[in-house]
Design an enzyme around this catalytic site. Structure first.
Site, PDB file in Angstrom:
ATOM      1  N   HIS A 158     -24.645 -38.087  55.122  1.00 52.46           N
ATOM      2  CA  HIS A 158     -25.508 -36.922  55.334  1.00 52.46           C
ATOM      3  C   HIS A 158     -25.226 -36.181  56.641  1.00 52.46           C
ATOM      4  O   HIS A 158     -25.547 -34.994  56.764  1.00 52.46           O
ATOM      5  CB  HIS A 158     -26.983 -37.340  55.262  1.00 52.46           C
ATOM      6  N   ASP A 159     -24.649 -36.854  57.641  1.00 52.58           N
ATOM      7  CA  ASP A 159     -24.292 -36.180  58.905  1.00 52.58           C
ATOM      8  C   ASP A 159     -22.810 -36.359  59.236  1.00 52.58           C
ATOM      9  O   ASP A 159     -22.414 -36.322  60.409  1.00 52.58           O
ATOM     10  CB  ASP A 159     -25.133 -36.719  60.063  1.00 52.58           C
ATOM     11  N   PHE A 215     -43.759 -31.705  67.508  1.00 49.67           N
ATOM     12  CA  PHE A 215     -42.820 -32.028  66.419  1.00 49.67           C
ATOM     13  C   PHE A 215     -43.454 -32.977  65.397  1.00 49.67           C
ATOM     14  O   PHE A 215     -43.334 -32.771  64.183  1.00 49.67           O
ATOM     15  CB  PHE A 215     -41.557 -32.665  67.018  1.00 49.67           C
ATOM     16  N   HIS A 239     -26.303 -37.857  66.470  1.00 55.62           N
ATOM     17  CA  HIS A 239     -25.819 -37.739  65.085  1.00 55.62           C
ATOM     18  C   HIS A 239     -24.498 -38.490  64.911  1.00 55.62           C
ATOM     19  O   HIS A 239     -23.448 -37.906  64.666  1.00 55.62           O
ATOM     20  CB  HIS A 239     -25.653 -36.260  64.704  1.00 55.62           C
ATOM     21  N   ASP A 295     -34.182 -39.380  57.242  1.00 53.17           N
ATOM     22  CA  ASP A 295     -33.569 -38.634  58.348  1.00 53.17           C
ATOM     23  C   ASP A 295     -34.586 -38.355  59.445  1.00 53.17           C
ATOM     24  O   ASP A 295     -34.227 -38.211  60.622  1.00 53.17           O
ATOM     25  CB  ASP A 295     -32.985 -37.326  57.803  1.00 53.17           C
ATOM     26  N   GLN A 302     -42.758 -33.569  71.710  1.00 56.74           N
ATOM     27  CA  GLN A 302     -42.807 -34.620  70.693  1.00 56.74           C
ATOM     28  C   GLN A 302     -44.114 -34.568  69.902  1.00 56.74           C
ATOM     29  O   GLN A 302     -44.125 -34.785  68.683  1.00 56.74           O
ATOM     30  CB  GLN A 302     -42.643 -35.991  71.354  1.00 56.74           C
ATOM     31  N   HIS A 358     -26.845 -43.641  63.616  1.00 55.45           N
ATOM     32  CA  HIS A 358     -27.930 -42.879  62.986  1.00 55.45           C
ATOM     33  C   HIS A 358     -27.785 -42.891  61.470  1.00 55.45           C
ATOM     34  O   HIS A 358     -28.771 -43.072  60.748  1.00 55.45           O
ATOM     35  CB  HIS A 358     -27.908 -41.435  63.509  1.00 55.45           C
TER      36      HIS A 358
END
Length: 591
Positions: free
Chosen positions: A349-350, A526, A307, A471, A523, A311
């Protein structure tokens, strides 16, 4: 001042609506030269102000007088303000007739520019009045009632509500102008009523310059030159080559850009996109303040594995790719504020992400969790601190926006950042499915509502969707980039897992580095459970993401094959452990 015409051996300056005529010398004219009554003074200049005309013989321009001083002492200033006011009134009527049309929007923009010019002129009044106040007179005594009316009118035309206490406003201006430099407490003294109110600053090194009204184009560099930030990075041929591919999903390489830009991919890419789509000109944004803000945001990202600022730049690129789509392009072309909101939402955003997730902050009873009551802890922090950055010196690039535009921008950016919280993910997917189903059954299109409230809500939904999908775009990148992002996110998760073990806390799902052999299955889970359902619905909104879904399917097959191979290897070796107690997966990589 309209034209210069010659009538009976006289030079006459007339207004637009005036007819040239020979005027006699006015006995009340303050700069009349008695010598001008002689026969040698047959040429005169007529000075026209509001509801009056004054005649000045050219013979009076002598000695220490000059044309410049003559004009500074006349009423052309008031004449100019009145002309601007009359033009604004005409445009207001025209704007009402052309309401809800493209032509009406253009007329509104011209009207606001005229209002900006009028308040820029009023800056001269306040600067002159400040100098008078230093000599004993107050600003209230120096600013005429006509000038006060002009200030009020200009603010009104620029969508600024007039202050209920205009006297106090001028007194605040006077106090601030007497200070050699604006103090931190005074920095926002004129923005408490409205974001577009004048911001008064002074300089030690230069004469006191006019008050700068927000939304004007007057540059006020009151800082020392060395303190001003600007891009010193040269745009190399290699950088140009990389940025030329910014419209492509598979070909654009954010890692190369960051390397070539010496770690400034985020600020450079955002500035490039804003400049490319003329957002600076469309919204009258200050480039210097925008760059300073972007640099501050970039520096505010922490050096954590995932993050980080790279990114954020990757999410910005994905957001840009979505805004180019047939669904979003018209919106952004017609409303540059929406483009700006989406870009800034992606950029911040982060912001200041610590490298640990919301669950960790709740488990450790971190101050942030207590401040935000365990609700979207990090997302609330990101957007809150991003807006607080605007208060830093030379960072308030949004001072060009009207009150309504600023509120719209803030609403959209807050919503975009808060919807990156994975706790809202399933709800977003469900709502999107229902919306798509309803639109198909009613044959409705996106953004076709005539109701402003419904329309802005739909814009908000689409921008939330764009940034959230951006994102979660790592698994949709080409495999070489996908592996880089996967390795980095695993490193960050495992670092949090180590901290959780150290503090005797339950280790979060996917945070235990001793279970690296489970990464492929993780993964697959996810992608199948979170990423793919979202992107399949997203394709119904933006068909151009087909290229992203193709990558997603390839990457999902890659993880499935790897999981299958590791399972078979585990069967051969019993428990799949190596001599060192590890597995086939080390640090998220197949050995």
């Amino acid at each position: 001042v309209g034209k210069q015409v010659e009538v009976s051996n006289q030079v006459v300056l007339v207004g637009d609506e005036s007819n040239p005529a020979i005027a006699k010398e006015s006995a009340s004219f303050p700069y009349k030269n008695t010598a001008s009554s002689s026969s040698t003074s047959s040429r005169t200049i007529i000075m026209r102000g509001r509801n009056r005309s004054s005649v000045l013989p050219l013979a009076s321009i002598s000695g220490n007088s000059s044309i410049k001083n003559l004009f500074a002492a006349t009423d052309f200033y008031t004449l100019g303000l009145n002309r601007l006011q009359e033009a604004q009134e005409v445009l207001i009527n025209l704007e009402n007739k052309l309401k809800d049309t493209d032509e009406g929007e253009e007329v509104a923009r011209v009207r606001k520019l005229l209002a900006s010019a009028q308040t820029d002129l009023m800056g001269n009044t306040l600067g002159r009045s400040a100098r008078s106040s230093l000599q004993g007179a107050t600003i209230l005594e120096s600013v005429s009632s006509d000038e006060q009316d002009a200030i009020r009118h200009a603010m009104g035309c620029a969508s600024v509500q007039s202050s209920p206490d205009f006297k106090k406003y001028l007194e605040d201006v006077e106090k601030d102008l007497k200070s050699p430099f604006p103090s931190p407490t005074k920095k926002k003294v004129h923005t408490q009523h409205h974001r577009s109110r004048s911001n008064v600053q002074t300089s030690k090194e230069k004469e006191r310059s006019p008050v700068r009204r927000r939304n004007s184009n007057i540059e006020r560099l009151y800082q020392k030159k060395g303190e001003n930030f600007s891009f010193t990075l040269m745009i190399t041929p290699e950088l140009e080559k990389i940025l030329a591919k910014v419209d492509h999903w598979d070909e654009f390489d954010i890692w190369k850009l960051n390397e070539e830009a010496d770690g400034h991919a985020l600020s450079l890419l955002c500035y490039h996109l804003l400049d490319r789509y003329n957002v600076f000109e469309s919204l009258s944004m200050n480039r210097h303040q925008t760059v300073t803000y972007l640099k501050a945001v970039e520096e505010g990202y922490n050096d954590v594995p995932y993050h980080n600022a790279i990114h954020a730049a990757d999410v910005l690129h994905a957001t840009h790719f979505f805004l180019k789509s047939s669904t979003m392009a018209k919106l952004c072309r017609k409303h540059p504020l929406m483009r700006l909101s989406a870009y800034i939402g992606a950029v911040v955003h982060d912001y200041n992400h610590p490298g640990t997730n919301n669950d960790f902050h709740k488990k450790t009873q971190h101050d942030l969790a207590l401040i935000y009551n365990d609700i979207a802890v990090l997302e609330n922090m990101h957007v809150s601190e991003a807006f607080m950055l605007l208060q830093k010196k030379n960072c308030d690039f949004l001072n060009c926006l009207s009150h309504l535009d600023y509120r719209t921008f803030r609403r959209l950016v807050i919503s975009m950042v808060l919807h990156t919280d994975m706790a809202k993910h399933q709800e977003q997917v469900r709502n999107l499915k229902h919306t798509i189903k309803w639109k198909k059954s009613t044959n409705a299109s996106w953004l076709d509502s005539k109701d402003p409230q419904v329309w802005i809500k739909e814009v908000e939904t689409l921008l939330n969707l764009c940034v959230h999908c951006a994102d979660l775009s790592g698994p949709c990148r080409p495999q070489v980039f996908m592996r880089k992002w996967t390795d980095r996110v695993l490193q960050e998760f495992w670092q949090q897992g180590d901290m959780e073990k150290d503090q005797a806390l339950p280790v979060g799902l996917g945070n235990d580095r001793s279970k690296a052999k489970d990464v492929p299955l993780g993964q697959v889970f996810f992608i199948d459970g979170f990423v793919k359902p979202l992107w399949e619905q997203f394709k119904e909104v933006i068909p151009e993401v087909e290229v992203c879904l193709k990558n997603l399917d390839k990457n999902l097959d890659y993880w499935k094959e790897l999981a299958k191979a590791m399972k078979e290897e585990g069967k051969k070796n019993g428990n799949g452990k190596t001599k060192e107690g590890g597995s086939e997966m080390k640090n998220g990589k197949k050995q």
